[in-house]
Design an enzyme around this catalytic site. Structure first.
Site, PDB file in Angstrom:
ATOM      1  N   TYR A   1      56.847  47.310  40.043  1.00 57.92           N
ATOM      2  CA  TYR A   1      57.638  47.482  38.823  1.00 57.92           C
ATOM      3  C   TYR A   1      59.112  47.275  39.175  1.00 57.92           C
ATOM      4  O   TYR A   1      59.449  46.309  39.841  1.00 57.92           O
ATOM      5  CB  TYR A   1      57.344  48.857  38.209  1.00 57.92           C
ATOM      6  CG  TYR A   1      57.813  48.982  36.785  1.00 57.92           C
ATOM      7  CD1 TYR A   1      57.430  48.046  35.817  1.00 57.92           C
ATOM      8  CD2 TYR A   1      58.633  50.030  36.390  1.00 57.92           C
ATOM      9  CE1 TYR A   1      57.858  48.147  34.508  1.00 57.92           C
ATOM     10  CE2 TYR A   1      59.069  50.150  35.076  1.00 57.92           C
ATOM     11  CZ  TYR A   1      58.688  49.200  34.139  1.00 57.92           C
ATOM     12  OH  TYR A   1      59.131  49.312  32.852  1.00 57.92           O
TER      13      TYR A   1
ATOM     14  N   LYS B   1      30.511  43.355  25.817  1.00 55.74           N
ATOM     15  CA  LYS B   1      30.718  41.928  26.085  1.00 55.74           C
ATOM     16  C   LYS B   1      31.671  41.761  27.271  1.00 55.74           C
ATOM     17  O   LYS B   1      31.471  40.890  28.131  1.00 55.74           O
ATOM     18  CB  LYS B   1      31.287  41.247  24.837  1.00 55.74           C
ATOM     19  CG  LYS B   1      31.268  39.720  24.868  1.00 55.74           C
ATOM     20  CD  LYS B   1      29.850  39.187  24.955  1.00 55.74           C
ATOM     21  CE  LYS B   1      29.788  37.676  24.855  1.00 55.74           C
ATOM     22  NZ  LYS B   1      29.785  37.167  23.484  1.00 55.74           N
TER      23      LYS B   1
END
Length: 757
Positions: free
Chosen positions: A38, A93
């Site tokens: 970060y 899925k």
């Protein structure tokens, strides 16, 4: 049914709710790691991407990230249930994308039914993703949504409900026509159903060469005729001008029936009126348009496919969509075009004509699956799909000019695909599928516990095994009622009250152990104990395998099995093996439970027993005998016994891939192994089977991996016994018990085959 519904709810809710999570791919343990991940380090890739937007594929997960997007308007057989209710399906899925093709997924449920607004929303978030899989969106809106997104975005977009079934059924149709000796441009096709999938299937068949004038399509109102008062836009291309008004009329002399409608609407009369060698794809789920048994009973020349896994020729979208997206992502295709879909069709069709690998035969308990009327498309668990379909799709993208990255070394690409998940990572699915082909009778010696009863219900419901429960009948029935379990018609036996078998078993046991301190009275008394009784059921053929050990010490559980059943010929020591299911595939650990400090000769025997056990899973054992030293670097006795065991194995079993003594990190780090010890036979692929120098090392290793979440442990699998006996870890979970039962069933199946041979 009520109990199974509750089980489904528990599956999705227990532990961390849902089915998917985000996992970091970079180190994050130190302050330096975090400052790179970060602020301030993250600014550097941001600047690079700002200067060259294509670098987003280099510095972020975009290139392997697909959005599974729905508004929940056409979910499974549930209809318009809304975006929130569709989320479990979309997560599912995503799970399939990951386990079959190593594609990461964010599922996104959009509260928007208007096609234009839906498209605007998806377009706005598209920069995050390398591809978009549209799912469960009702027709006709789904056609317009996909059309707009494909036109407006420069990443692959596919509505799987349309194209997935089309691609798989297209491959099946090509092969079925070859077997029926028919030309696609001459066949008469009946399509029952006019939803998204039916429309897409029919369009693809036209691309394959079918003639529009030879196609009759039906919707809920009947035959779609050109003179119908109102024909929706998406159906207009398939409105027939022929004088056909009913399904009965359409089926007369038809060559092909494609069912994407509802169950049990076809009759034997319909099939009888079809042309010779008819092709019937009854794809409604869960009930096909005609049952498998009825269809084959009415025509012996039929070629039949369904959407069900319990019949040959399952048309399952998982054969296609993960690998289509894999190929598209790997070349950064700007879309999924017709050429890529047709390439997938051809690749799937061609794969069905290739010799079937043993792991697929193992999964479906078949000796020789081969191209024919019962095998016109590959099985969903075929590990070759990723290295067959994905390259075909990628190559089509390159050749059609929509790939932004070109693959030049196709062999290297296929090897990379094979290693991406580890081809062996499908082990549990494979052995479960095999177990279901021929479920065996499994005795549960501790049936008076909830976990055992729950596992027994699962393996019975799933068709994995036929349970036999041992224990106090009243107590077991009370537990079944208390927990609302469904174990009707499952045999429950109280050994203490089964007087006929007690006498018979006692006499048999006395004959076996009369010179080992047992008299007849003691032998009969021993049979009242469930582990002795269960072992004798297996020994006498009243059952095929025994499961025990959940509530008792390992030694107390194994002793009856050894006394009743005994070890295989030429085996002096049994051993315990664990299958550690890891991200790099399964790794087999032995001995982890029995032999405290094996000698050189015992290590040799453990290695050979383990090798045979690994081969039962249709895998080639690559064995490392572990130590704290490498290839003679220590002369201490513990290291020397391992070195001597390897020497014996090399001399007496030259075809076995085995080496050592070696440290565990060298067994897996092939580059380090080759750099330092290029002579070893494990250099190319590393080890998949570890033999530990003593029980301390083996037991500590598997438990550490298990508790740290680095692997799922299946075992201990008892190897060296004459018949299948498998002993659970003390306090095993229901999932672990089910896995062990599955192993026991496959073990029993293998022994039956050996006995027949």
């Amino acid at each position: 049914m009520k109990n199974r519904k509750q089980e489904a709810l528990e599956y999705h809710a227990k532990g961390r709710p849902g089915k998917i999570e985000v996992v970091p791919t970079k180190p994050y343990s130190s302050q330096r790691d975090l400052s790179l991940a970060y602020s301030p380090g993250v600014a550097e890739p941001c600047i690079q991407i700002q200067n060259n937007i294509e670098d987003v594929y280099k510095y972020t997960a975009k290139g392997n990230l697909v959005a599974v997007i729905s508004n929940g308007t056409a979910v499974l057989g549930l209809g318009n249930i809304g975006p929130e209710a569709s989320k479990p399906v979309m997560e599912g899925k995503g799970l399939l994308f990951k386990i079959f093709a190593d594609i990461d997924v964010f599922d996104i449920e959009i509260n928007q039914e208007d096609p234009d607004d839906f498209v605007k929303t998806v377009k706005a978030i598209a920069p995050t993703f390398g591809g978009i899989n549209l799912e469960d969106i009702k027709a006709p809106e789904c056609f317009e949504i996909e059309k707009q997104l494909k036109a407006q975005l420069q990443i692959p977009v596919m509505h799987d409900d349309q194209h997935g079934t089309a691609i798989i059924s297209g491959a099946a149709l090509i092969n079925a026509l070859e077997l029926a000796e028919k030309d696609i441009d001459k066949i008469k096709i009946v399509v029952n159903g006019a939803g998204a999938s039916a429309i897409s299937c029919t369009k693809l068949y036209l691309s394959l060469g079918a003639k529009q004038e030879n196609i009759v399509m039906l919707d809920s109102s009947g035959v779609i005729r050109s003179d119908r008062d109102v024909v929706e836009d998406h159906k207009r291309d398939f409105a027939t001008k022929r004088d056909i008004n009913t399904l009965e009329e359409a089926m007369k002399d038809a060559d092909v029936f494609i069912g994407l409608s509802k169950g049990n609407i076809l009759t034997t009369e319909h099939l009888s009126s079809m042309a010779a060698r008819p092709i019937v794809f009854a794809l409604a789920n869960p009930d096909p348009e005609i049952s498998y048994e009825l269809a084959h009973g009415s025509r012996d020349d039929i070629i039949l496919a369904t959407g069900r896994s319990d019949h040959p020729n399952q048309v399952n979208n998982v054969i296609g969509f993960p690998f289509i997206f894999r190929g598209a992502l790997d070349v950064r295709a700007t879309q999924i075009n017709e050429a890529m879909k047709l390439a997938a069709v051809k690749a799937i069709a061609d794969l069905a004509k290739e010799p079937v690998p043993e792991i697929v035969n193992l999964a479906y308990n078949r000796k020789n699956l081969a191209f024919g009327t019962d095998y016109i498309i590959p099985k969903p668990l075929d590990p070759r799909l990723i290295s067959t379909v994905a390259p075909a799709v990628a190559m089509a993208a390159i050749e059609s000019g929509i790939a932004q990255y070109k693959i030049t070394n196709w062999d290297a690409y296929k090897n990379e695909l094979n290693k991406r998940l580890g081809l062996d990572n499908k082990l549990i699915r494979v052995i479960t599928s095999r177990a279901k082909q021929n479920p065996q009778r499994v005795v549960f010696a501790e049936a008076d516990t909830y976990k055992i009863l729950k596992a027994a219900q699962i393996v019975n419901d799933e068709g994995i095994a036929k349970p036999i429960l041992l224990g106090n009948v009243d107590k077991i029935k009370a537990l079944i009622e208390e927990h609302n379990l469904e174990l009707n018609d499952i045999p429950i036996i109280n050994p203490r009250k089964d007087h006929e078998n007690l006498d018979y078993f006692g006499e048999m046991f006395f004959k076996k152990q009369k010179r080992n301190g047992y008299n007849l009275h003691e032998a009969r008394k021993a049979m009242k104990e469930r582990n002795y009784y269960g072992a004798m059921m297996v020994e006498t053929g009243q059952a095929d395998a025994l499961i025990s050990g959940l509530t008792r010490k390992y030694a107390d559980t194994i002793r009856p099995a050894l006394q009743v059943i005994g070890v295989q010929d030429e085996v002096t020591k049994v051993a315990g093996m664990y299958v550690m299911v890891t991200k790099r595939g399964p790794i087999f650990f032995a001995d982890t439970t029995i032999n405290v400090n094996p000698t050189t000769e015992e290590l040799v025997e453990i290695a050979l027993l383990t090798a045979r056990a690994v081969e039962q899973f249709n895998m080639v054992p690559r064995i490392a005998l572990l130590s704290y030293s490498n290839f003679g670097s220590s002369k201490e006795a513990g290291a020397k016994k391992v070195k001597d065991a390897v020497k014996i194995l090399h001399a007496k079993h030259p075809n076995l891939i085995v080496d050592g003594e070696m440290q565990a990190n060298f067994a897996f780090n092939t580059q380090m192994l080759n750099d330092n010890f290029p002579f070893t036979s494990l250099g190319e692929d590393g080890a998949n089977t570890l033999i530990f120098p003593n029980l301390d090392a083996g037991n500590i290793s598997y438990k550490l991996l298990q508790e740290m979440g680095a692997a799922e442990a299946i075992g201990p699998i008892l190897i060296g016994m004459t018949k299948p006996v498998h002993i659970l870890q003390l306090g095993s979970s229901v999932r672990e018990i089910v896995n062990m039962v599955t192993i026991a069933v496959v073990d029993a199946q293998s022994r039956q085959v050996e006995n027949l041979a």
